[in-house]
Design an enzyme around this catalytic site. Sequence first.
Site, PDB file in Angstrom:
ATOM      1  N   ASP A   1       2.329 -64.888 123.893  1.00 11.42           N
ATOM      2  CA  ASP A   1       2.670 -64.307 122.599  1.00 11.42           C
ATOM      3  C   ASP A   1       2.959 -65.453 121.641  1.00 11.42           C
ATOM      4  OD1 ASP A   1       3.439 -62.381 120.631  1.00 11.42           O
ATOM      5  OD2 ASP A   1       5.541 -62.770 121.109  1.00 11.42           O
ATOM      6  N   SER A   2       3.070 -65.108 120.365  1.00 16.16           N
ATOM      7  CA  SER A   2       3.437 -66.110 119.367  1.00 16.16           C
ATOM      8  C   SER A   2       4.888 -66.567 119.533  1.00 16.16           C
ATOM      9  CB  SER A   2       3.246 -65.519 117.972  1.00 16.16           C
ATOM     10  OG  SER A   2       4.010 -64.329 117.859  1.00 16.16           O
TER      11      SER A   2
ATOM     12  N   TYR B   1       2.624 -65.753 113.893  1.00 12.08           N
ATOM     13  CA  TYR B   1       1.164 -65.713 113.762  1.00 12.08           C
ATOM     14  C   TYR B   1       0.747 -64.692 112.697  1.00 12.08           C
ATOM     15  CZ  TYR B   1       0.341 -68.216 118.240  1.00 12.08           C
ATOM     16  OH  TYR B   1       0.273 -69.130 119.251  1.00 12.08           O
ATOM     17  N   GLY B   2       1.608 -63.712 112.485  1.00 19.18           N
ATOM     18  CA  GLY B   2       1.237 -62.553 111.662  1.00 19.18           C
ATOM     19  C   GLY B   2       0.919 -62.884 110.216  1.00 19.18           C
TER      20      GLY B   2
ATOM     21  N   CYS C   1       0.482 -60.502 122.014  1.00 18.42           N
ATOM     22  CA  CYS C   1       0.643 -60.566 120.563  1.00 18.42           C
ATOM     23  C   CYS C   1      -0.458 -59.747 119.890  1.00 18.42           C
ATOM     24  CB  CYS C   1       0.544 -62.028 120.142  1.00 18.42           C
ATOM     25  SG  CYS C   1       0.661 -62.288 118.386  1.00 18.42           S
ATOM     26  N   ASN C   2      -0.072 -58.745 119.139  1.00 20.61           N
ATOM     27  CA  ASN C   2      -1.070 -57.925 118.437  1.00 20.61           C
ATOM     28  C   ASN C   2      -1.881 -58.750 117.444  1.00 20.61           C
ATOM     29  OD1 ASN C   2      -1.141 -54.654 118.312  1.00 20.61           O
ATOM     30  ND2 ASN C   2       0.706 -55.400 119.307  1.00 20.61           N
TER      31      ASN C   2
ATOM     32  N   GLU D   1      14.380 -60.309 114.676  1.00 22.32           N
ATOM     33  CA  GLU D   1      14.821 -61.620 115.155  1.00 22.32           C
ATOM     34  C   GLU D   1      16.232 -61.964 114.698  1.00 22.32           C
ATOM     35  OE1 GLU D   1      11.551 -64.322 114.444  1.00 22.32           O
ATOM     36  OE2 GLU D   1      10.486 -63.442 116.152  1.00 22.32           O
TER      37      GLU D   1
ATOM     38  N   CYS E   1       2.803 -54.073 117.068  1.00 24.66           N
ATOM     39  CA  CYS E   1       3.424 -55.404 116.997  1.00 24.66           C
ATOM     40  C   CYS E   1       4.439 -55.502 118.124  1.00 24.66           C
ATOM     41  CB  CYS E   1       4.110 -55.594 115.651  1.00 24.66           C
ATOM     42  SG  CYS E   1       5.035 -57.133 115.507  1.00 24.66           S
ATOM     43  N   THR E   2       4.534 -56.703 118.689  1.00 23.75           N
ATOM     44  CA  THR E   2       5.440 -56.927 119.820  1.00 23.75           C
ATOM     45  C   THR E   2       6.886 -56.514 119.555  1.00 23.75           C
ATOM     46  OG1 THR E   2       5.611 -59.180 118.940  1.00 23.75           O
ATOM     47  CG2 THR E   2       4.199 -58.840 120.877  1.00 23.75           C
ATOM     48  N   HIS E   3       7.327 -56.695 118.303  1.00 23.72           N
ATOM     49  CA  HIS E   3       8.749 -56.501 118.006  1.00 23.72           C
ATOM     50  C   HIS E   3       9.144 -55.045 117.779  1.00 23.72           C
ATOM     51  CE1 HIS E   3       8.322 -60.769 117.415  1.00 23.72           C
ATOM     52  NE2 HIS E   3       9.589 -60.916 117.050  1.00 23.72           N
TER      53      HIS E   3
HETATM   54  N1  DGL Z   1       3.724 -61.275 118.047  1.00 20.03           N
HETATM   55  C1  DGL Z   1       3.358 -60.874 116.712  1.00 20.03           C
HETATM   56  C2  DGL Z   1       2.525 -59.578 116.795  1.00 20.03           C
HETATM   57  O1  DGL Z   1       2.640 -58.805 117.719  1.00 20.03           O
HETATM   58  C3  DGL Z   1       4.558 -60.687 115.821  1.00 20.03           C
HETATM   59  C4  DGL Z   1       5.242 -61.984 115.455  1.00 20.03           C
HETATM   60  C5  DGL Z   1       4.355 -62.929 114.697  1.00 20.03           C
HETATM   61  O2  DGL Z   1       3.977 -62.640 113.547  1.00 20.03           O
HETATM   62  O3  DGL Z   1       4.018 -63.970 115.260  1.00 20.03           O
HETATM   63  O4  DGL Z   1       1.737 -59.334 115.923  1.00 20.03           O
END
Ligand code: DGL
Length: 270
Positions: free
Chosen positions: A13-14, A45-46, A76-77, A155, A187-189
């Site tokens: 993941d990011s 990453y988003g 990570c999506n 976060e 999204c992961t979060h």
């Molecule tokens: N892991 C990213 C996602 O699922 C969210 C956090 C990021 O933007 O890196 O898209």
Amino acid sequence: MARARDFMIGVFDSGVGGMTVARAIEQLLPSYDLLYFGDLARTPYGSKSPETIIRYARQNTAFLVAHGARLVIVACNSAASVASEILAREFAQPLFEVINPAVAQAVAATRSGRIGVIGTRATVRSGIYERKIGAADERCMVYSQACPLLVPLVEEGWMAKPETKMILRRYLAPLKNRQIDTLVLGCTHYPLLRHLIQPRIGRRVAVIDSSQAVALRLQEYLGGHPDLARSLSKTGRHRHYVSDVTPAAQDTANRIFERQVELIKVDDFG
Ligand code: DGL
């Protein structure tokens, strides 16, 4: 690090948000060893371009494979939306990602064919959910909403603050107006905000958690590939490597696993 004969499930993941996926895998497949990589030095990453996300995703996958991942999960999506087809072509290991399983669940769940998707800007801009849902069932209408403020709120641990509830209401209002009956948490979060999302989008809307969807897909795959399943180490150990460590990331990781998680910093990554 892994012994030479250890073969593991690799997840990247990011950052630490992808631990929602690692946690879902742990709950479903508790005996399997898992190698996690979170690219905290380069997160988020988003908000990045597809070219940059693809470069990072390649490096993360190569890291996992070099350290014993026998199959790789893109948690990570944002990375999955732009890089998973490229990774699947370039790496020999079976590759899983969060989008296909969530799409399958969403298409199965919807009755009206009106599906909402929330995610980062990179994920929404990619149009991947529109393409995949359209390919699965052309009668479905997809309404996507980028929610760039949600990752920082999670976060910061702002999971019960009035400000977070207000921002969620703003993000979800256009989807409510479209009368969606299914919402993908892309999204992961976002699984960490599910308790706030469900009442605001409506109790009757099916909320699809892509972390659980990919864990189920992995379980199914291992059931159908007993040789591969047998070759994977099963001591129930998870190792969490990161390209940087911060107190906020440590808190988020602990919150996701509901226990103290050890983050191991990899030097000179990327
Ligand atoms: N892991 C990213 C996602 O699922 C969210 C956090 C990021 O933007 O890196 O898209």
